[in-house]
Design an enzyme around this catalytic site. Sequence first.
Site, short mmCIF file in Angstrom:
data_model
loop_
_atom_site.label_atom_id
_atom_site.label_comp_id
_atom_site.label_asym_id
_atom_site.label_seq_id
_atom_site.Cartn_x
_atom_site.Cartn_y
_atom_site.Cartn_z
CB THR A 18 8.56 49.74 -55.34
OG1 THR A 18 8.19 48.59 -54.57
CG2 THR A 18 7.60 50.87 -55.05
CE1 TYR A 30 13.25 42.76 -55.52
CE2 TYR A 30 12.88 40.69 -56.66
CZ TYR A 30 12.42 41.89 -56.19
OH TYR A 30 11.10 42.23 -56.38
CE LYS A 83 13.24 43.37 -51.88
NZ LYS A 83 12.22 42.42 -52.36
#
Lengths: 297, 297
Positions: free
Chosen positions: B44, B131, B159
């Site tokens: 993001t 990630y 994550k």
Amino acid sequence: MFTGLSAFPLSPLGHDGIDEPAFIGLMARLVAARVDSICALGSTGNYAYLRADQRRRITQLAVAHAGDIPVVIGIGALTTDDVLAYAEHAQHAGADGLLLPPMSYQPLQAEEVFALYESVSRMVDIPICVYDNPTTTHFEFSDELHAAIARLPNIGSIKIPGVPADHDAATNRVKDLKARLPSGVTVGVSGDAFAARGLNAGCDAWYSVVGGLFPEAAQAITQAARAGQAGLATKRCDALSPLWQLYGRHGGSLRVIATAAEQLGLVSPECLPRPLQTLDDAGRRALADVLETLALN
Amino acid sequence: MFTGLSAFPLSPLGHDGIDEPAFIGLMARLVAARVDSICALGSTGNYAYLRADQRRRITQLAVAHAGDIPVVIGIGALTTDDVLAYAEHAQHAGADGLLLPPMSYQPLQAEEVFALYESVSRMVDIPICVYDNPTTTHFEFSDELHAAIARLPNIGSIKIPGVPADHDAATNRVKDLKARLPSGVTVGVSGDAFAARGLNAGCDAWYSVVGGLFPEAAQAITQAARAGQAGLATKRCDALSPLWQLYGRHGGSLRVIATAAEQLGLVSPECLPRPLQTLDDAGRRALADVLETLALN
């Protein structure tokens, strides 16, 4: 320029960035083999992994060492601003054409990709090859988008990621796509294993990884197909299938071709940017056997 | 640090690179809402699209404006050398943790990804969040690889990109994964629509896009789930489903959240790096309606 054999050389790394003598040596093989064009900074040329200064240097070296063979420069980047800067540099440096992949991180929308090609095509005055390879760019072109982009100024070719296995299906595929494109926009096949199939099906060009290291072997396939000797082209392409099988086993062509270049003494060990690795010991042994059997050197 | 609500702010662009006042304004919202951690330069935060100097600047600003809230910095890059340089800078700049996506262009092999995490984990002395989001990185972790990486030094969290829809299946999924990890390595859910489902299934954290812009709404879901009020968490998460539907319609969360920030006057128009675009007029109208209906501001 966007017909026949387009050879994609590696951009080998050495201890301290680009291994310039090695790159020049790879270029010399391509010039000696009289390939139809040389495309530096394609996926095989690791454009996505190099710094801007390294890309500019490869561009200069490619133009300087290509003799009279047309040079196409890959200008892909994640941002449009970077793409435009690379396009401007390549054109200024004397490139004859540009290769533009819609490189992505966030999945791209069709209108974003169109806007990218629109921005570049309106800025340059040398022809652009549209790079369609979802395995690396993670973007799938529709035929409608190809057609819309091909109507922009300065679009010279579309590099497609293969053709169907069946000859008639492949021929129809190429015919259908070409029917959507302005005349003069060529279609080239990529994916080395598809070379004969694509050329025999009517592709104008082969955008070739193996041709960047073993140009004679790639020339033999291309010239047979373009002389209408479809069976001979297929036979020559199929003869290299042990190499295509190694591509499949090692996640694509890049690691195999980089290792082959190393085994031939043309590049230094660890010529790929980490985390990419060349082959492990077992892979190296298998590759050495294949190169010897196929007399690739 | 890798528990509760981890908020992922945008890295808004202005006319001349990073819009620093806008980024500082986004940080202030997160600090005011007392999120559990702030992760700058996640997907993001457009880490993949920013220049090195821009990434270093966002890192400095995030650390400077986070108050006492832990700051995690995304260090993903296509080359291991760049990842290591970003890791060193972030640690030196005062980051509390690192987020490492296995960003790829050529599809990566498991051993290459392991070697990447190994290199980073041995160099740093702050914890790393692994990630896992194939939509952006184009790499699929196996559970075996997660387990192997989690045994490296300094791995703090994983994550994951969502959980199964069914509550029991989700609970089993999280339990199975955690059983493979050393104790102390947390598991966090991402994909905003999965937030309540993931937290209710035993995830320790929510790595949240919506939380980077609307931290109170994300806090309300997180706190209900962590207080054992699973039904309330689900109700609050489902209430935001018009927003999740817009994510689906616009190729993910980024364009929607960037447009929402623009509509709230928090960032300038065209805050995303081209070729990425914020929403068109129809999308903007739909989003404005959703923000008003949901009282998101």
